[in-house]
Structure formats: C-alpha cells, structure tokens
Scaffold this motif. Structure first.
Motif, PDB file in Angstrom:
ATOM      1  N   ILE A   4       0.836  -1.199   0.000  1.00  0.00           N
ATOM      2  CA  ILE A   4       0.000   0.000   0.000  1.00  0.00           C
ATOM      3  C   ILE A   4       0.873   1.251   0.000  1.00  0.00           C
ATOM      4  CG2 ILE A   4      -1.546   1.396   1.434  1.00  0.00           C
ATOM      5  CD1 ILE A   4      -2.966  -1.162   2.251  1.00  0.00           C
ATOM      6  N   GLN A   5       0.570   2.169  -0.904  1.00  0.00           N
ATOM      7  CA  GLN A   5       1.234   3.471  -0.966  1.00  0.00           C
ATOM      8  C   GLN A   5       0.320   4.438  -1.714  1.00  0.00           C
ATOM      9  OE1 GLN A   5       4.910   3.193  -3.134  1.00  0.00           O
ATOM     10  NE2 GLN A   5       3.998   2.123  -4.869  1.00  0.00           N
ATOM     11  N   ASN A   6       0.719   5.705  -1.742  1.00  0.00           N
ATOM     12  CA  ASN A   6      -0.083   6.757  -2.392  1.00  0.00           C
ATOM     13  C   ASN A   6      -1.500   6.808  -1.816  1.00  0.00           C
ATOM     14  OD1 ASN A   6       2.088   7.356  -4.150  1.00  0.00           O
ATOM     15  ND2 ASN A   6       1.437   5.727  -5.553  1.00  0.00           N
ATOM     16  N   LEU A   7      -1.571   6.969  -0.496  1.00  0.00           N
ATOM     17  CA  LEU A   7      -2.873   7.053   0.175  1.00  0.00           C
ATOM     18  C   LEU A   7      -3.644   8.280  -0.289  1.00  0.00           C
ATOM     19  CD1 LEU A   7      -2.437   6.159   3.971  1.00  0.00           C
ATOM     20  CD2 LEU A   7      -3.781   4.946   2.259  1.00  0.00           C
ATOM     21  N   LYS A   8      -4.942   8.095  -0.489  1.00  0.00           N
ATOM     22  CA  LYS A   8      -5.813   9.206  -0.848  1.00  0.00           C
ATOM     23  C   LYS A   8      -6.919   9.417   0.188  1.00  0.00           C
ATOM     24  CE  LYS A   8      -4.959   8.534  -5.785  1.00  0.00           C
ATOM     25  NZ  LYS A   8      -5.528   8.174  -7.109  1.00  0.00           N
TER      26      LYS A   8
ATOM     27  N   TYR B 245      -6.280   3.989  -2.083  1.00  0.00           N
ATOM     28  CA  TYR B 245      -4.882   4.297  -2.394  1.00  0.00           C
ATOM     29  C   TYR B 245      -4.618   3.945  -3.853  1.00  0.00           C
ATOM     30  CZ  TYR B 245      -4.191  -0.748  -2.044  1.00  0.00           C
ATOM     31  OH  TYR B 245      -4.285  -2.111  -2.246  1.00  0.00           O
TER      32      TYR B 245
ATOM     33  N   TYR C 297       0.478   6.575   6.493  1.00  0.00           N
ATOM     34  CA  TYR C 297      -0.067   7.910   6.771  1.00  0.00           C
ATOM     35  C   TYR C 297       1.012   8.818   7.371  1.00  0.00           C
ATOM     36  CZ  TYR C 297      -3.024  11.632   8.595  1.00  0.00           C
ATOM     37  OH  TYR C 297      -3.583  12.874   8.862  1.00  0.00           O
TER      38      TYR C 297
ATOM     39  N   ILE D 182      -4.373  13.742   2.177  1.00  0.00           N
ATOM     40  CA  ILE D 182      -5.065  12.486   2.437  1.00  0.00           C
ATOM     41  C   ILE D 182      -6.359  12.810   3.178  1.00  0.00           C
ATOM     42  CG2 ILE D 182      -4.930  10.214   3.541  1.00  0.00           C
ATOM     43  CD1 ILE D 182      -1.871  10.454   3.420  1.00  0.00           C
TER      44      ILE D 182
END
Length: 365
Positions: free
Chosen positions: A15-19, A40, A65, A74
């Motif tokens: 998991i990366q690039n959390l939105k 994400y 986060y 985010i």
C-alpha cells in the motif's frame, strides 16, 4: 476481486499513495465492531476487526499515513486522524529507561524452546481433564513430565491404567504455540492445540479430529475479574460449556518484571490484580490510563514472566482499539535475570518493534 490469505497480505504490504482513510464502527450480533477502509492509488481495501488481516492493515496504514501525510493531501475525518497519529507514538526514550542496568547479549542462556513446555503442558493437562471428564472418566497426572526442547511425555492414570501422552511443541512466533498431543482418548489419536498469548489475553483452540471433538478456552480479563470459558463440541453438538471465575490472589509480579513493564515516569503506582488460573498458574492484570498490562507466569526452579503491554487509541468510554506497546519474557533464577524482548502481532507501535523486538539483555541481580 476479493483477496484472502497470502494474496491480501501481499496487497497490504504494498500500500502506498494514500488518498483516503476512514476508521468506523458497525453493529454486529456481538456488539460494535471496528472497521477501516482505505483508498490508495486506484485501489480500495476495507476490513473489519473480525477479519484475519485487520491488524496488519491498521498497522500498515498508520505507517504510510505518517510517511505521506506531510507531503500529500489524504482525506481523513478527525477521529481517523487522531487514531492514525496516536498509532505512531514514539516510546524510544521511555523504553531506554526501562533497560537501565541491563546489558545486551547475543548469546542468551535461556532458550525459549527449552522452556516452552512450562506454559504449554499445564494447559494441555487441563484440556485432557475436560475431555476425559466428558466421557465420565477421571484422569490423574503423575507429575512426571519429561520434556526436552519442545518434545516430551505427560504421564497419567485413568481407571487404574497407565497412560502416556507424547507431545511436540512448535513456536510459530513469540505469541503462538502449536502443540500435537498423541494418544488422546484412544491410542494413536492426536489432539492439535493452538495457544495464543496477545493483547486480547489468552485464547486456546483444540481439535481431536478422529472423534470429531473440538473446542476452545478463552480468558477474559478486566479490572474486576478474570473469567475462563471452556467450550467443547462433538461434530455440531455442544457437549460442554463452562465459565469459571478465576480465584483472586494477593500478589504482584516480580519486582524486576514490574520495573520493566511500568513506565519509569509514571507518577501513579500500578495496582495489580492477581488471578489463579484453573491449571495453577498465575496471571497479573492492571489498567492505568490508556495502558493495559498482562503478565503470565510459569516455571518451577525458575520464574518466567511473559508480559504484554498495550495502549488504547480511543477516548475513555469509547470502544477500545488496542495497539501492542511492549512485550517481553523475563527469566529469573538465583542471581541472574535474562530479558527477551518479543515481537508482537499487528497492530503494534513501530517504536518498540523496529528497535527492540528480537533482542536479549541480561542483568546481575
């Protein structure tokens, strides 16, 4: 596509690039259940605490986060932001004070595999007593336990007949023991037992596949009491359901255990509650502020203390969400004490896990 098992664990790991992240609660037949959802990249993941990878997901989202929120927008509500922020608290300075007087060692004297039977065998004997009791047979243990690095034999007598229960213990990690016990109820029949020590207390599940027996032991603790429930079923039929309130004892963990477990800067003295488990061992429990303390003790010619400290991320009165803060196993004999800092299951505070888990220390008493 619905992912399970190893595939979902792999998904969480990358998991990366959390939105967006949202921590929420839903109603179930067992009361309120915590859930967490994240958006994400171009993917979504949504799990509740009843699902196997919930803790791993929560742990990962706290980490990501913390890494990304300073440079990216985010979307989170205030409650979610508070939980994710608290889950990244740094206790490094606090842990360092607990270790004053200890010296790190790469060659521990007390190997956990050599002493795993101290925690396992009393529980196995308790289960055997219950299983034979279901068949209206009384079993007496002779006290002659032979054990060598996770393998051994338990001796007993039933209806004037000598019984021998060979067993083998495997440690999956620092919190779980898998045990195979042979000759249970019938010669050649195996009982499989999984014993878990964690922030939620003690959970034991067992199964004798040949005769379709299975069940569990669950220890529930609070500031008021400790209750052990025992459930056994044959196929789909329940044949034993008991709940026993553990006896209260006036005792505390060892002085060294308390010193390591407790925050050195804590002004309030911890009021420990001691409970005697039905198989004779002791558990100590305390709650101070957001922190909960559990200490399981075992051993005969030495004292072994297995301590777990967790912290509640929610406000007082809200359904608790617990993060593992500290876990250790302390061996004390005569003038020597050896401290093993343990890994903890997710969710856990990174400040302990990344720096201390898996290390060993010794101190002259």
């Amino acid at each position: 596509m619905l992912l399970t098992g190893e595939d979902r664990s792999n998904q969480i790991a990358f998991i990366q690039n959390l939105k967006m992240v949202n921590c929420y609660q839903i109603f179930s037949e067992n009361g309120l259940v915590d859930g967490i959802m994240a958006y994400y990249g171009d993917q979504t993941i949504n799990l509740c605490e009843l699902e196997e990878d919930y803790g791993e997901l929560f742990d990962k989202l706290v980490q990501v986060y913390a890494e990304e929120s300073g440079n990216a927008r985010i979307v989170v509500d205030e409650n979610t932001k508070e939980l994710l922020t608290r889950g990244r608290e740094d206790f490094s300075a606090e842990f360092a004070k607990r270790l004053e007087g200890f010296q790190e060692t790469n060659m521990p004297v007390f190997l956990s595999k050599a002493f795993s039977h101290c925690f396992v065998v009393p529980i196995v004997e308790f289960l055997l007593t219950k299983l034979y009791g279901v068949q209206k047979e009384e079993i007496q243990f002779d006290g002659l336990r032979r054990s060598w690095y996770g393998k051994g034999v338990i001796g007993a007598t039933c209806q004037k007949k000598s019984l021998h229960f060979p067993y083998q213990i495997q440690s999956r990690d620092d919190e779980h023991y898998e045990v195979t016990v042979s000759n249970v109820l019938r010669t050649g029949d195996d009982m499989r037992v999984l014993i878990s020590y964690g922030i939620n207390g003690l959970v034991v599940s067992f199964r004798v596949k040949a005769i379709r027996y299975q069940g569990n032991l669950i220890l529930r603790m609070s500031d008021q009491k400790a209750e052990l429930s025992c459930f056994i079923q044959e196929g789909e039929k329940a044949i034993l359901a008991q709940e026993v309130e553990c006896d209260v004892a006036g005792a505390e963990p060892t002085a060294l255990t308390r010193r390591i477990a407790e925050d050195a800067d804590m002004k309030e003295k911890i009021q420990w509650k001691a409970y005697r488990l039905p198989w004779g061992q002791m558990i100590y429990h305390a709650e101070v502020g957001r922190d909960e303390y559990q200490v399981f003790t075992a051993g005969e010619d030495l004292t072994i203390s297995h301590c777990i400290v967790s912290r509640n991320l929610t406000e007082v009165g809200e359904e608790p969400i617990r993060f593992g803060k500290l876990a250790f196993r302390l061996y004390e004999r005569d003038t020597l004490a050896e401290l093993h800092l343990l890994e903890m299951a997710c969710p856990r505070f990174a400040s302990f896990f990344e720096k201390y888990a898996g290390t060993f220390y010794e101190i002259k008493k």
